[in-house]
Design an enzyme around this catalytic site. Structure first.
Site, short mmCIF file in Angstrom:
data_model
loop_
_atom_site.label_atom_id
_atom_site.label_comp_id
_atom_site.label_asym_id
_atom_site.label_seq_id
_atom_site.Cartn_x
_atom_site.Cartn_y
_atom_site.Cartn_z
CD GLU A 59 -3.00 -1.25 2.10
OE1 GLU A 59 -2.72 -0.96 3.25
OE2 GLU A 59 -4.13 -1.61 1.74
CD GLU A 109 -3.18 -7.13 3.33
OE1 GLU A 109 -4.21 -6.63 3.84
OE2 GLU A 109 -2.12 -6.50 3.23
#
Ligand code: GAL
Length: 992
Positions: free
Chosen positions: A420, A496
């Site tokens: 991210e 994820e």
């Protein structure tokens, strides 16, 4: 003004990044500087302390450790931990950080041991310091560094005498680097990994590159070791490479070939490889394996593998990220024992010893660079370091240090640039640096949304339906045709998924089934391994697991830090047990045609190490046992059915199951024997005989002198309210449709719309009240009570009919048929449908419960592979799952009977007869038991705040809504949603 800790420059005065053998692998001298250091904390980096100050009268603090946790769990003299997920806890104003910047001054003294070798060089090595630090020796500043989870080395050659030396390290909590270390975790500072002095002989093996491959077509392993010295002078060194076990030897730089057993996570075969120069010998544990991508499929040693993985942060409830080797081993063994075969080291390189363990025990690793800049996203990524050329050198340095440190590990199958951190010019710069150092492993980065620079298509939290489309290769195209074609040819990984916050994740089995169906799907990594609940004590000295806000932080992200498969003390949560069942390498699943499908899901090994043991059992009573004579080759499956000569009993008081378990037949070769004989590798079962149906009641209620009624052990007032049952006062009995929301219930699925918990409270489910509509004795002698149950401010409600009837020839029993009919407009789902009963019971927590149904642990409609039919027992206290943040827990499904044993020696038996929800009929009810109410459960912020209230609260439900994983991703899928629907349940209560 930009100060040193705000400067965006690579570390200064440090040794070029190099490989470093694992502890004990080299014979060269080392001296540990771990232990008690002197320490003082200042509010600002401008501490005013001279670097020559010895700090003899300062505090004492243990290195490695975080200063915030120095006196945990009782005292916090050096500031408190603070938890933020995405947002920076300071103004977004790179590279500046606040003036209020706690800064630790560390001091230690040391002497070189008398036998420290002459000549060569001496390096001072830091494995991890958070966040920015400056090193001075004997008052002279030598280096500044950063990269919290990366090593730093400072060359002390020529500065060390026989006398005592003073080492001074200044560490700031915040620095420009905090902008690139915005991972979702506690902000914790200090020298949190080891510090050592290391001797590097002249001509030492400073850089050892191991190139070990395996040709699955020939069974031949290849090995080339490049050796170099980089500390004094850069350049190759002449070195010998031997593999004693294989009887082969070559010079560094030459290729060796020999038949070998390959390395895989399933069979982590390692060979000692001895590399020696005249002055240093290093023994490495090397695995021969090849990673490749062919036709969009990810292969290890030529075979497709599936990653059944978890994201692991380093965490210890008392020590934060300063994890001990024992904790690392505990994590690895817990993973192996729960059939996890892969780890993403979210979101930084772990302590190097963890990777040694992954090599040794067998875990596939995505090694992730120390990089996250998520806090720029809310500002549209403006100013993101990842897209700023001023940061290129720093970011390339980071990823270079990662690859240099870790490249010799067989377990690492991919490099990840970070997490991210948005997109921009520094992504290709980092990719180029990685490929230049190691072209043998694919590069991963989820934030490269069109996968322009990386080798695998990676996503997070896509739902299983979308994953199915990707598996089929029919996902929506990217705008650019070339990028789309490139991405479509890539394997897909969920870096994820299945956010494991609180009660959950639901829906894991749906993902896993999709992974198995499609070769393109490589699998994924559950978010995340462990709840980061830090231990602290409350005012009364009670320890509890703290989350965001529990240290008085004013700006934090609360419970979001508690989203793991392990509770903070490493107790496996029901989510981990479900993971083990879903990830089982020998999967055994019931099929609609009454057979069991047995699948060997290993990529490389047959099932000869497993025994398939079956039992025919009624509840806990074993009726017959046997072993199936079956060995499945890797990746194959077969159908099994109960032996044809098996004699099935007549229906009795419990269901009869045929349960097949694949168990480890003999111990694996490792001395720690993580897999003992009998260890379960997979299980499944078939229901062969349903229990006999409950005989019709046919007794008559009697009318009491006060106008009330009596039906066996149940007494009612004249309005038809249940007042006593089994000799206990009843504090409430009514239809219920609410639960104490889970973390998943509290958040909108996929971050849109409203959360389920919100829908339930706007429909008044949390404030349901009952109004009686009538009470009558029916012609056949039953007490029929009509009622309407609804919450405030809504026209929606439930019409209920409770029909109580004594049981002929069983004076201690009463039969109840509950009919529930929804009226009006209901939200798109409800939490549960059933009845709630609260009994007076001072020792509710100690009440024993033995039940026949699914167990032994909790299960929900979308988390139910781990629960097996049988008979199980617990106390009410043990029945509770102590989630770090209290919430709905503990449901046991498919319960056909339960016996409660009260502390006073009396008991109550509950039997379930026919149960229908809408048009579907099912076996048994869902049972929940608590020594406190759902309201108390909902109100509690931590488990230790829950105190038994003198009542036993029972939920007898026809069904409950699934759990999903909306805390960060998809909600409950249609296959596990509960909608308001007509319900009928037959129950029987018998006093014992
Ligand atoms: C992801 C992130 C993780 C974690 C998770 C929520 O977006 O990559 O680090 O924050 O969300 O628990």
């Amino acid at each position: 003004m930009t100060t040193a800790h705000e400067s965006v420059t690579p570390p200064d005065g440090v040794v070029a990044p190099r490989f470093r053998p694992p502890a004990g692998a080299s014979g060269s001298a080392t001296l540990s500087l771990d232990g008690e250091w002197r320490f003082r904390l200042f509010p600002h980096p401008d501490t005013g302390v001279d670097r020559a100050e010895r700090g003899d009268d300062w505090d004492r603090l243990t290195v490695p450790g975080h200063w915030q946790l120095a006196k945990a769990p009782h005292a916090w003299p050096y500031g408190v931990p603070a938890y933020n997920n995405v947002l920076y806890p300071f103004p977004v104003d790179p590279p500046h950080v606040p003036d209020d910047n706690p800064t630790g001054e560390y001091r230690t003294t040391f002497r070189l041991p008398a036998d420290w070798p002459e000549g060569g060089r001496t390096l001072l090595r830091f494995e991890g310091v958070d966040s920015w630090f400056q090193v001075a020796l004997d008052g002279e500043p030598l280096a500044t560094s950063h990269g919290s989870r990366l090593p730093t080395e400072v060359d002390l050659t020529g500065r060390l005498t026989d006398g005592e030396h003073l080492l001074a390290v200044r560490v700031t909590q915040w620095s420009a680097m905090s902008y690139v270390e915005d991972q979702d975790q506690w902000w914790l500072s200090g020298i949190f990994r080891s510090v050592t002095l290391e001797h590097r002989p002249d001509g030492a093996l400073d850089d050892v590159r191991v190139h070990a491959g395996y040709d699955h077509t020939t069974g031949v392993g290849t090995l080339r070791v490049d050796a170099a010295t980089v500390v004094a002078t850069a350049g190759a060194v002449p070195a010998r490479v031997t593999v004693p076990e294989l009887g082969v030897e070559a010079a560094a730089g030459e290729e060796l070939r020999a038949p070998v057993e390959p390395w895989s996570a399933e069979q982590p075969r390692l060979y000692d490889v001895v590399v020696s120069t005249d002055t240093e010998t290093v023994t490495l544990s090397v695995g021969f394996r090849t990673v490749s991508i062919e036709d969009g499929v990810f292969l290890v040693n030529g075979r497709p593998i599936k990653l059944r993985g978890v994201n692991r942060h380093e965490f210890d409830p008392l020590r934060g990220r300063a994890v001990t080797p024992e904790r690392m081993l505990e994590d690895v063994l817990l993973m192996k024992r729960h059939h996890i075969n892969a780890v993403r080291t979210s979101h930084y390189p772990p302590h190097p010893h963890f990777l040694d363990l992954c090599d040794r025990y067998g875990l596939y690793v995505i090694d992730e660079n120390d990089l996250e800049t998520h806090g720029f996203q809310p500002g549209g990524w403006v100013g993101n370091p990842v897209d700023d050329p001023a940061w290129t050198e720093v970011l390339v340095d980071r990823v270079t240090r990662t690859v240099r440190r870790d490249a010799h590990h067989a377990s690492i199958i991919m490099w990840s640039l970070g997490n991210e951190a948005g997109g921009g010019c520094n992504i290709p710069a980092m990719v180029d640096a990685v490929r230049a150092l190691d072209p043998s492993r694919p590069v991963h980065y989820e934030g490269d949304f069109s996968s322009d620079h990386v080798d695998v298509y990676s996503r997070m939290y896509a739902d299983s339906e979308e994953v199915e489309l990707i598996g089929q290769g029919i996902e929506p195209p990217l705008e650019r045709a070339d990028a789309d074609a490139r991405r479509r040819a890539m394997p897909f990984v969920l870096c994820e998924y299945a956010h494991a916050m609180g009660n959950g994740p639901g829906g894991l089995a749906d993902y896993d089934a999709a992974f198995d169906r499609h070769p393109r799907l490589l699998g994924g990594f559950i978010w995340e391994w462990i709840d980061h609940g830090l231990t602290r004590t409350d005012a009364d000295g009670n320890p509890f697991s703290a989350y965001g806000g529990d240290f008085g932080e004013r700006f934090h992200d609360g419970t979001f830090i508690a989203d793991g498969l392990l509770l903070p003390d490493r107790t496996p949560s029901p989510g981990l047990l479900e993971t083990a069942a879903v990830f089982a390498p020998v999967r055994i699943d019931a099929q609609a045609d009454g057979t069991l499908l047995v699948r060997n899901r290993y990529a490389f090994r047959d099932t000869s190490h497993a025994e398939l043991r079956w039992t025919l059992h009624r509840g806990a009573e074993e009726l017959a046992t046997g072993v199936l004579d079956l060995v499945l080759e890797a990746g194959t499956e077969t159908v099994v059915r109960p032996p044809s000569d098996l004699v099935l009993p007549e229906p009795g008081d419990a269901p009869v199951w045929w349960t097949v378990r694949a168990v480890q037949a003999k111990a694996e070769a490792l001395e720690e024997a993580w897999l003992e004989p009998g260890f379960q590798l997979g299980a499944g079962q078939l229901l062969l005989v349903e229990p006999a149906s409950l005989p019709a009641p046919a007794g008559r209620v009697s009318t009491e002198a006060d106008g009330g009624f009596r039906a066996g052990p149940a007494r009612f007032d004249r309005r038809g309210d249940l007042r006593t049952l089994a000799g206990r006062a009843v504090h409430g009995f009514r239809v219920d449709a609410w639960r104490a929301p889970t973390d998943n219930d509290r958040r909108p699925a996929r971050w849109r719309g409203s959360a389920d918990a919100e829908k339930w409270s706007s429909a008044g489910l949390n404030l349901l009240a009952e109004r009686k509509d009538g009470v009558a004795v029916t012609a056949d002698g039953a007490l029929a009570v009509e009622a309407r149950i609804a919450g405030p401010a809504t026209r929606a409600g439930f019409a209920a009919r409770y029909r109580w009837q004594p049981v002929t020839d069983a004076p201690d029993a009463v039969d109840l048929v509950v009919d529930i009919r929804p009226e009006g407009r209901w939200p798109d789902n409800v939490a549960r449908l059933g009845v709630l009963l609260a009994l007076d019971e001072p020792a509710a927590a100690e009440t024993g419960v033995r039940w026949t149904g699914l167990g032994p642990d909790e299960s929900y409609a979308d988390s139910r592979k781990a629960a097996l039919g049988g008979s199980w027992q617990h106390t009410v206290a043990d029945w509770q799952t102590r989630y770090t943040h209290p919430q709905e827990n503990g449901a046991r499904r498919g319960v056909t009977s339960a016996v409660l044993s009260f502390a006073d020696g009396t008991g109550l038996r509950i039997d379930a007869g026919e149960v229908t929800v809408g048009a579907r009929s099912q076996l048994g009810i869902e049972l929940s038991l608590r020594p406190w109410s759902d309201e108390a459960l909902d109100r509690a912020a931590h488990p230790h705040e829950l105190v038994p209230d003198g009542r036993l609260w029972l939920h007898l439900d026809a069904a409950q809504h699934g759990v999903g994983s909306a805390a960060c991703g998809p909600g409950v899928l249609p296959n596990a949603q509960l909608h308001a629907a007509p319900v009928r349940m037959r129950l029987r209560f018998t006093t014992l």
